[in-house]
Design an enzyme around this catalytic site. Structure first.
Site, mmCIF file in Angstrom:
data_model
loop_
_atom_site.group_PDB
_atom_site.id
_atom_site.type_symbol
_atom_site.label_atom_id
_atom_site.label_comp_id
_atom_site.label_asym_id
_atom_site.label_seq_id
_atom_site.Cartn_x
_atom_site.Cartn_y
_atom_site.Cartn_z
ATOM 1 N N GLU A 24 -4.553 4.227 6.335
ATOM 2 C CA GLU A 24 -4.622 4.028 4.890
ATOM 3 C C GLU A 24 -5.370 5.189 4.246
ATOM 4 O O GLU A 24 -5.102 5.561 3.111
ATOM 5 C CB GLU A 24 -5.306 2.696 4.560
ATOM 6 C CG GLU A 24 -5.212 2.327 3.091
ATOM 7 C CD GLU A 24 -5.528 0.870 2.825
ATOM 8 O OE1 GLU A 24 -6.134 0.597 1.776
ATOM 9 O OE2 GLU A 24 -5.158 0.002 3.643
ATOM 10 N N ARG A 76 0.825 -1.209 0.000
ATOM 11 C CA ARG A 76 0.000 0.000 0.000
ATOM 12 C C ARG A 76 0.865 1.267 0.000
ATOM 13 O O ARG A 76 0.567 2.254 0.676
ATOM 14 C CB ARG A 76 -0.966 0.008 1.195
ATOM 15 C CG ARG A 76 -1.915 -1.163 1.244
ATOM 16 C CD ARG A 76 -2.851 -1.198 0.032
ATOM 17 N NE ARG A 76 -3.697 -2.383 0.099
ATOM 18 C CZ ARG A 76 -3.421 -3.542 -0.515
ATOM 19 N NH1 ARG A 76 -2.318 -3.663 -1.223
ATOM 20 N NH2 ARG A 76 -4.235 -4.565 -0.428
ATOM 21 N N SER A 103 -10.968 1.135 3.454
ATOM 22 C CA SER A 103 -10.190 0.671 4.611
ATOM 23 C C SER A 103 -9.529 1.852 5.308
ATOM 24 O O SER A 103 -8.843 2.648 4.674
ATOM 25 C CB SER A 103 -9.122 -0.329 4.164
ATOM 26 O OG SER A 103 -9.704 -1.505 3.663
#
EC number: 1.3.1.98
Length: 324
Positions: free
Chosen positions: A302, A183, A232
Site C-alpha cells: 500500500e 485502494r 498501512s
C-alpha cells in the site's frame, strides 16, 4: 554517491523558469518530505504557486524528463538513490483550499489534509466524512488510491476530480472516470489531481462529533501515530487482514537495520532510528516473503515506493523466497 544532477536539469528548462512564481529546488532532500524521514534526493523539485503556475511549468518541461507528483509524503517511500527528473510537490497555499459548493458539497484542494475535510463537514452538519479523520495524508493521495478507513472510503463521497495532464491541459473526471476499486483508481497515472468535489448528507453535528471522536480514539489506541511511519504497509488481501498474516509469521516487532514492523500494529512499518529506505523496503519484502511461504498469499504494497536503488543495494521482491 549522488545519482541525480538537479542543476544540469534546471539548465535544460531554459529562461522560461524566470516567469515561474513557485519554488524550484535542485537536488531536494526527500527525507524532509516523507513521513518515514528516509530516502534520497529529488533531481529537481518544483512547488507551484497555484494552478496557472503549474500549467506554465508543465509547458516548459521537455517530454523526455520523468515527472513524479507527491503530496504530503504520508504513504511514500523514496529509495536512497533518489528520484530522477522533476518532482512536483503541490503547495498548501495554492492547492490546500476548502470551500462549500452547494448543499452538502465540499470542494477540497489536493494538498488539503484529509482530517480537515472531516472537520469542515462537521462544522457544517454534513455527514459521511468522519472516516477521513483517521486517515493521514492529503486529498490528492486519497483521490488517487481511494483511501478509506473505519468503514468509509473516498469513492463513496467523490463527485468529480479536477486534474492537469503532462501538457498542462485541464480535465474534469467523474467518479466513473476514476475507476475506483479497493485502494485503487484506474485514472491515468500521468494526471496531476488538483482538487476534488465531494458530497455528504445532512447530519446533526453532535452525531458527527461522536463518530470522529471514536475514529480518533481507535486510531490512537491501535496505531503508532507518534512514530515515523507511512501508515498501512500492505493492502488487505480479499478475505484476510494483512496484520493477521504478518502476526502469524512472527513479523510483529521484526527489525532490519533501523526499520521495524510496529509492535502495536504489525502492518505499520516504522523508522525507529536512522533507517535507510533500503532498510524499510528490505523489511517489507522480507515480510512478504515470509507470508507467501506460509500461506501462499502475496501481500501487495500500500506504501508507494519511488526512485532508484543505490548501486549494489537493490531490494528483490519476496526476499528469502527461492521461487514463487
Amino acid at each position: 554517491m549522488k545519482q541525480v544532477d538537479g542543476e544540469k536539469l534546471l539548465a535544460r528548462l531554459g529562461p522560461g523558469v524566470d516567469a515561474l512564481r513557485g519554488r524550484l529546488t535542485p537536488d531536494a532532500p526527500m527525507d524532509r518530505v516523507t513521513w518515514f524521514q528516509a530516502g534520497g534526493l529529488a533531481e529537481l523539485m518544483f512547488q507551484p504557486h497555484d494552478r496557472d503556475d503549474l500549467v506554465t511549468f508543465l509547458k516548459l518541461l521537455p517530454d523526455d524528463v520523468p515527472l513524479t507528483v507527491v503530496g504530503v509524503g504520508s504513504n511514500l517511500l523514496v529509495r536512497d538513490g533518489g528520484i530522477p527528473g522533476v518532482v512536483i510537490r503541490l503547495s498548501a497555499k495554492g492547492f490546500g483550499g476548502l470551500e462549500l459548493e452547494g448543499e452538502n458539497r465540499i470542494r477540497a484542494g489536493a494538498i488539503c489534509p484529509d482530517k480537515h475535510i472531516a472537520a469542515m463537514a462537521m462544522d457544517n452538519n454534513i455527514g459521511g466524512f468522519a472516516f477521513y479523520y483517521g486517515i493521514p495524508g492529503s486529498i490528492g493521495g486519497a483521490l488517487r488510491m481511494n483511501a478509506g478507513a473505519n468503514g468509509g472510503e473516498t469513492a463513496e463521497r467523490v463527485i468529480e476530480v479536477e486534474a492537469v495532464d503532462r501538457q498542462g491541459n485541464l480535465h474534469v473526471l467523474s467518479k466513473a472516470d476514476m475507476g475506483y476499486g479497493y485502494r485503487h483508481s484506474s485514472a491515468p497515472e500521468g494526471l496531476i489531481f488538483i482538487s476534488g468535489l465531494f458530497e455528504g448528507f445532512s447530519q446533526e453535528k453532535s452525531a458527527i462529533r461522536a463518530e470522529m471522536d471514536a475514529v480518533r480514539q481507535h486510531r490512537e489506541t491501535v496505531q503508532p501515530v507518534k512514530e515515523k511511519t507511512g501508515g498501512s504497509t500492505f493492502k488487505n488481501p480479499e478475505g484476510h487482514s494483512a496484520w493477521e498474516l504478518i502476526d502469524e509469521v512472527g513479523g510483529r516487532g521484526l527489525m532490519i537495520g533501523g526499520a521495524q514492523m510496529s509492535s502495536l500494529h504489525c502492518n505499520f512499518m516504522i523508522n525507529v532510528g536512522h533507517a535507510t529506505a533500503y532498510d524499510l523496503e528490505y523489511l517489507g519484502e522480507t515480510i512478504r516473503g515470509q507470508v507467501f511461504e506460509q500461506s501462499g498469499i502475496k501481500l501487495q504494497w500500500e506504501i508507494k515506493r519511488l526512485g532508484l536503488f543505490m548501486p549494489g543495494s537493490e531490494v528483490k521482491p519476496f526476499m528469502g523466497v527461492t521461487s514463487e
